[in-house]
Design a protein around this motif. Structure first.
Motif, PDB file in Angstrom:
ATOM      1  N   GLU A  19       0.813  -1.177   0.092  1.00  0.00           N
ATOM      2  CA  GLU A  19      -0.105  -0.011  -0.015  1.00  0.00           C
ATOM      3  C   GLU A  19       0.841   1.302   0.035  1.00  0.00           C
ATOM      4  OE1 GLU A  19      -2.429  -0.511   3.452  1.00  0.00           O
ATOM      5  OE2 GLU A  19      -3.421  -2.617   2.559  1.00  0.00           O
ATOM      6  N   GLY A  20       1.881   1.164  -0.928  1.00  0.00           N
ATOM      7  CA  GLY A  20       2.716   2.601  -1.186  1.00  0.00           C
ATOM      8  C   GLY A  20       3.650   2.605  -0.076  1.00  0.00           C
ATOM      9  N   LYS A  21       3.818   1.640   1.017  1.00  0.00           N
ATOM     10  CA  LYS A  21       4.925   1.839   2.261  1.00  0.00           C
ATOM     11  C   LYS A  21       5.846   0.766   2.072  1.00  0.00           C
ATOM     12  CE  LYS A  21       2.372   4.253   5.828  1.00  0.00           C
ATOM     13  NZ  LYS A  21       1.186   4.144   6.308  1.00  0.00           N
ATOM     14  N   PHE A  22       7.198   0.826   2.353  1.00  0.00           N
ATOM     15  CA  PHE A  22       8.198  -0.145   2.435  1.00  0.00           C
ATOM     16  C   PHE A  22       8.209  -0.765   3.802  1.00  0.00           C
ATOM     17  CE2 PHE A  22       9.723   2.939  -0.948  1.00  0.00           C
ATOM     18  CZ  PHE A  22       9.688   2.072  -2.144  1.00  0.00           C
ATOM     19  N   ILE A  23       8.131  -1.996   3.875  1.00  0.00           N
ATOM     20  CA  ILE A  23       8.103  -2.827   4.920  1.00  0.00           C
ATOM     21  C   ILE A  23       9.286  -3.791   5.004  1.00  0.00           C
ATOM     22  CG2 ILE A  23       6.639  -4.285   6.443  1.00  0.00           C
ATOM     23  CD1 ILE A  23       5.239  -2.045   5.818  1.00  0.00           C
ATOM     24  N   MET A  24      10.058  -3.341   6.265  1.00  0.00           N
ATOM     25  CA  MET A  24      11.374  -4.280   6.425  1.00  0.00           C
ATOM     26  C   MET A  24      10.971  -5.777   7.029  1.00  0.00           C
ATOM     27  SD  MET A  24      13.801  -1.500   8.142  1.00  0.00           S
ATOM     28  CE  MET A  24      12.616  -1.049   9.394  1.00  0.00           C
TER      29      MET A  24
END
Ligand code: GLY
Length: 439
Positions: free
Chosen positions: A374-379
Motif C-alpha cells: 500500500e505504497g509503504k516499504f516494510i522491512m
C-alpha cells in the motif's frame, strides 16, 4: 533480448538496473524468493519461489524464452541452476554446480591450490571428525587459526581465534557442531593484515578485474559486534589507499591460476564471477576464500562505476570472448552503507516501515529485504536498504551516503564510520605497521 535474473537482494537490484540500462534494451525477467520493489519496477515479469528450486527456475526461464540468465546469489548455484538451465539451452553468468564448489565447499579451493602448488594459501587441514583437531590447532599456536564449515553459511559460519573463539574447548565444541551439520570442517592458519575483495568477470580463459573494495562485516562502529552479511564497503578512485598496485596484481595472478587449475582438473570453463576475499600481509597477498558470485555490498561499489555495457560483458563471459570486451570503470570513489532494522543481526525487528522519500538524489538507494505494501516499504528482519555515494574521493563519497542515511526514516540503524577519513586512515596505519615487519 530477454534476460533472467535470479535473486532479490540489493545486489540483484543493481544487476537488474545495470542490465536494463544496456543499449541492447533487454526485457528483464526476475526469479525471486521475495518481492523486491526495485526489481519489480524494472522487470517485465517475475516469479516468486525458492532460490534452490532448480525446476521452478528452469520452468520460468523456459516459459519466458530468455536468452541467458544472471545468477546473483550462491544458493541457486549450489543447487545446480546453471546445469538445469543449460539442459534447456539457456546459458548463464554463473558457474556449473561442480565449479560453484569454489564457494560452496571451503575445502575445494584449498585442495585445488595444494594439488597445483599455487601460492597464496595458508597451512590447512580438513577434518571429518575430531581426531587430530586439537593437535593441529596446537601446531598453529604462533599464528592463530580459523575454523571454516565446509559448506554454505551465509558468510556467518567462519570463526577466528582471538575474535570469536577464545579457548581450545570453544574451538572443539564448534568443530563438533560444524561436523554434525556439514560433515567436514576446514582449519587454517590465521593471517594478519588488511582484507580486500577483488571481484573478477571470468569466462574460463580471461579474468577482468573490478575495482578492489573493502567490506565491513561487523555489526557496529569500530568493527565491533557480531558478523553480518556486510554493513558497508568502500572503494577508491585509484585503488584502496592501503594497497600497493602489486597487491592487486598478485591477487589477480592467484585468480588466473585458480581459474586455469579448475579447467585443467575438471575440463570445464568457469563462467561468471570469481570474487576473491584476499588479505595483504607482511608476506604478500594471501587468499582467504573465493565466492562464486558478486559480493554484497561490494557489487554496489563496482557496478555504480561500471562504464561498459553489462550485457556486453555477460555475452563475453557466456561466449568465451571476454578478452575482446573493453571492461572499464569510472575513476571514482564509492561508499556503500546498509540500513538495517534495529536489533539486527541478533534480535532484528520485523514488519516496521522505512521511508526513503527524504533521501537526496545524490545517494543511490537499492532495495534488499524490503516489501512494498500500500505504497509503504516494510522491512523484514535482514538488511533493508543499501545506499551508495559516488564522488572523486572516498571522503566525499562518504559524505554523500552519510547524508542519505541520515534522511532515512524508521526504526533503523547503520554504521556511520564506514568510509570516513578516520576509519580509512586507521587501515592505512595498520597496513603500514604490518608491512613494517616485512622481511
Ligand atoms: N561481502 C560479503 C559477501 O558478499 O559474502
Amino acid at each position: 533480448m530477454k534476460i533472467l535474473v535470479v535473486g532479490n537482494s540489493a545486489r540483484a537490484h543493481i544487476i537488474v538496473e545495470m542490465l536494463k540500462k544496456s543499449r541492447h534494451e533487454p526485457e528483464i525477467f526476475a526469479f525471486m524468493s521475495a518481492k523486491n520493489p526495485g526489481i519489480i519496477k524494472v522487470a517485465c515479469d517475475y516469479e516468486i519461489g525458492k532460490l534452490d528450486c532448480v525446476d521452478a527456475i528452469v520452468e520460468f526461464a523456459k516459459s519466458a524464452e530468455v536468452d541467458f540468465a544472471f545468477i546473483s546469489p550462491e544458493l541457486p548455484l549450489s543447487a545446480g541452476v546453471v546445469d538445469g538451465l543449460a539442459s534447456i539451452g539457456v546459458s548463464s553468468v554463473g558457474p556449473v554446480k561442480e565449479l560453484a564448489d569454489l564457494e560452496c565447499s571451503k575445502s575445494f579451493v584449498r585442495e585445488l591450490m595444494e594439488e597445483y602448488d599455487l601460492p597464496g594459501g595458508p597451512q590447512f587441514k580438513v577434518f571429518g571428525s575430531l581426531e587430530g583437531v586439537r593437535e593441529f590447532i596446537e601446531s598453529l599456536s604462533d599464528t592463530g587459526y580459523v575454523l571454516k564449515p565446509d559448506g554454505l553459511t551465509g558468510g556467518k559460519g567462519v570463526k577466528v581465534s582471538g575474535e570469536h573463539v577464545n579457548s581450545m574447548e570453544d574451538a572443539l565444541d564448534y568443530c563438533r557442531e560444524v561436523i554434525a551439520v556439514h560433515g567436514r570442517i576446514v582449519i587454517e592458519e590465521k593471517f594478519v593484515g588488511e582484507e580486500f575483495s577483488l571481484q573478477s568477470f571470468v569466462d574460463g580463459k580471461t579474468v577482468c578485474d573490478m575495482p578492489a573494495v573493502q567490506d565491513h562485516k561487523r555489526a557496529f562502529n569500530g568493527d565491533t559486534g557480531p558478523n553480518t552479511g556486510g554493513m558497508g564497503s568502500y572503494s577508491g578512485a585509484r585503488g584502496l589507499p592501503f594497497l600497493k598496485q602489486k597487491d592487486v596484481s598478485d591477487a589477480h595472478a592467484i585468480t588466473v591460476a585458480v581459474m586455469n587449475a579448475m579447467f585443467e582438473k575438471y575440463g570445464k570453463y568457469y563462467k561468471g564471477i570469481m570474487y576473491g576475499g584476499f588479505i595483504a600481509t607482511k608476506d604478500g597477498v594471501k587468499l582467504i576464500e573465493y565466492n562464486a558470485r558478486m559480493g554484497d555490498p561490494e557489487a554496489m561499489n563496482v557496478l555504480t562505476v561500471l562504464k561498459t555495457d553489462l550485457v556486453d560483458i555477460c555475452r563475453g563471459i557466456i561466449d568465451g570472448t571476454l578478452s575482446s570486451v573493453d571492461v572499464e570503470f569510472d575513476a571514482k570513489a564509492t561508499v556503500c552503507k546498509y540500513i538495517v532494522p534495529s536489533g539486527y543481526p541478533d534480535n532484528p525487528r520485523s514488519g516496521d516501515t522505512v521511508d526513503v522519500s527524504g533521501v537526496p538524489q545524490g545517494a543511490k538507494v537499492y532495495f534488499a529485504s524490503v516489501n512494498e505494501m500500500e505504497g509503504k516499504f516494510i522491512m523484514s528482519s535482514s538488511r533493508a536498504l543499501a545506499l551508495v555515494g559516488v564522488a572523486d574521493t572516498i571522503s566525499d563519497a562518504e559524505k554523500v551516503v552519510e547524508e542519505g542515511c541520515r534522511q532515512v526514516r524508521g526504526d533503523v540503524r547503520y554504521r556511520s564510520d564506514i568510509g570516513t577519513d578516520a576509519l580509512v586512515e586507521k587501515r592505512v596505519l595498520h597496513m603500514r605497521e604490518v608491512r613494517g615487519g616485512a622481511k
